[in-house]
Design a protein around this motif. Structure first.
Motif, mmCIF file in Angstrom:
data_model
loop_
_atom_site.group_PDB
_atom_site.id
_atom_site.type_symbol
_atom_site.label_atom_id
_atom_site.label_comp_id
_atom_site.label_asym_id
_atom_site.label_seq_id
_atom_site.Cartn_x
_atom_site.Cartn_y
_atom_site.Cartn_z
ATOM 1 N N ARG A 128 0.340 -0.901 0.136
ATOM 2 C CA ARG A 128 0.057 -0.386 -0.208
ATOM 3 C C ARG A 128 0.993 1.151 -0.571
ATOM 4 O O ARG A 128 0.709 2.520 0.619
ATOM 5 C CB ARG A 128 -0.756 -0.197 1.490
ATOM 6 N N ASP A 138 -7.380 -2.716 -2.974
ATOM 7 C CA ASP A 138 -8.569 -2.330 -2.238
ATOM 8 C C ASP A 138 -9.735 -3.068 -3.375
ATOM 9 O O ASP A 138 -10.941 -4.083 -3.558
ATOM 10 C CB ASP A 138 -9.012 -1.846 -2.442
ATOM 11 N N VAL A 141 -10.242 -7.284 -2.542
ATOM 12 C CA VAL A 141 -10.780 -7.316 -0.777
ATOM 13 C C VAL A 141 -12.108 -7.672 -1.279
ATOM 14 O O VAL A 141 -13.151 -7.156 -2.301
ATOM 15 C CB VAL A 141 -11.362 -5.730 0.179
ATOM 16 N N PRO A 142 -12.878 -8.861 -0.600
ATOM 17 C CA PRO A 142 -12.027 -10.197 0.813
ATOM 18 C C PRO A 142 -11.083 -10.951 0.553
ATOM 19 O O PRO A 142 -11.049 -11.373 1.366
ATOM 20 C CB PRO A 142 -13.317 -9.881 1.182
ATOM 21 N N GLU A 146 -9.150 -5.935 4.307
ATOM 22 C CA GLU A 146 -9.637 -4.529 4.091
ATOM 23 C C GLU A 146 -9.324 -3.164 5.038
ATOM 24 O O GLU A 146 -8.913 -4.281 6.506
ATOM 25 C CB GLU A 146 -11.165 -3.494 4.235
#
Length: 153
Positions: A128, A138, A141-142, A146
């Motif tokens: 990130r 993102d 996700v999942p 998260e």
């Protein structure tokens, strides 16, 4: 003379049948040994998450088609990867070189996804460190947890 020719022909046919049966059993044995009764079918991913926070770090096994494993959300994780799977595109592709990304930091979380998806090997890393990588994380996700922005003091 007919009786003499029938006996070698019968022996030849019998030997051919035995050879075919032996060949079939030899060919079938390795595949049965490799597959085994406990071998899962479908796609398999191993997800390793680090520095994402309490309750999110760890290594998880995910099986899809049918869904299973010890991932916290097997159905959701399989669905998110299925959603982005398209012919001719790599669902786990890194951010293309030369992409202009916002200079924001989404935290120290990292993840590695390995295994097989849609019959192809997978070895992808996630972090990130900037806006592009945050967006890439993102989208998964999942499959990946998260992770919110770090708290400001």
């Amino acid at each position: 003379m007919l009786q003499v020719t029938r006996t070698p022909a019968a022996r030849l046919l019998g030997a051919a049948a035995l050879s075919a049966a032996a060949l079939a059993s030899v060919c079938a044995a390795p595949s049965a040994a490799v597959a085994g009764p406990a071998a899962p079918e479908g796609d398999h991913l191993t997800v390793t998450v680090r520095d994402a926070g309490a309750g999110m770090d760890g290594t998880y096994q995910l099986y899809c088609h049918p869904a299973g494993g010890d991932h916290p959300d097997t159905e959701g994780a399989c669905a998110v990867v299925d959603r982005d799977t398209r012919w001719g595109q790599e669902v786990f592709a890194p951010v293309p070189e030369g992409t202009v990304c916002t200079m924001q930091y989404g935290g120290p979380a990292t993840a590695r996804v390995t295994g097989t998806w849609a019959g192809r090997p997978v070895d992808a890393t996630y972090d990130r460190r900037d806006g592009c990588e945050i967006s890439r994380w993102d989208r998964m996700v999942p499959l990946l947890p998260e992770v919110g922005a770090p708290a400001q003091s």
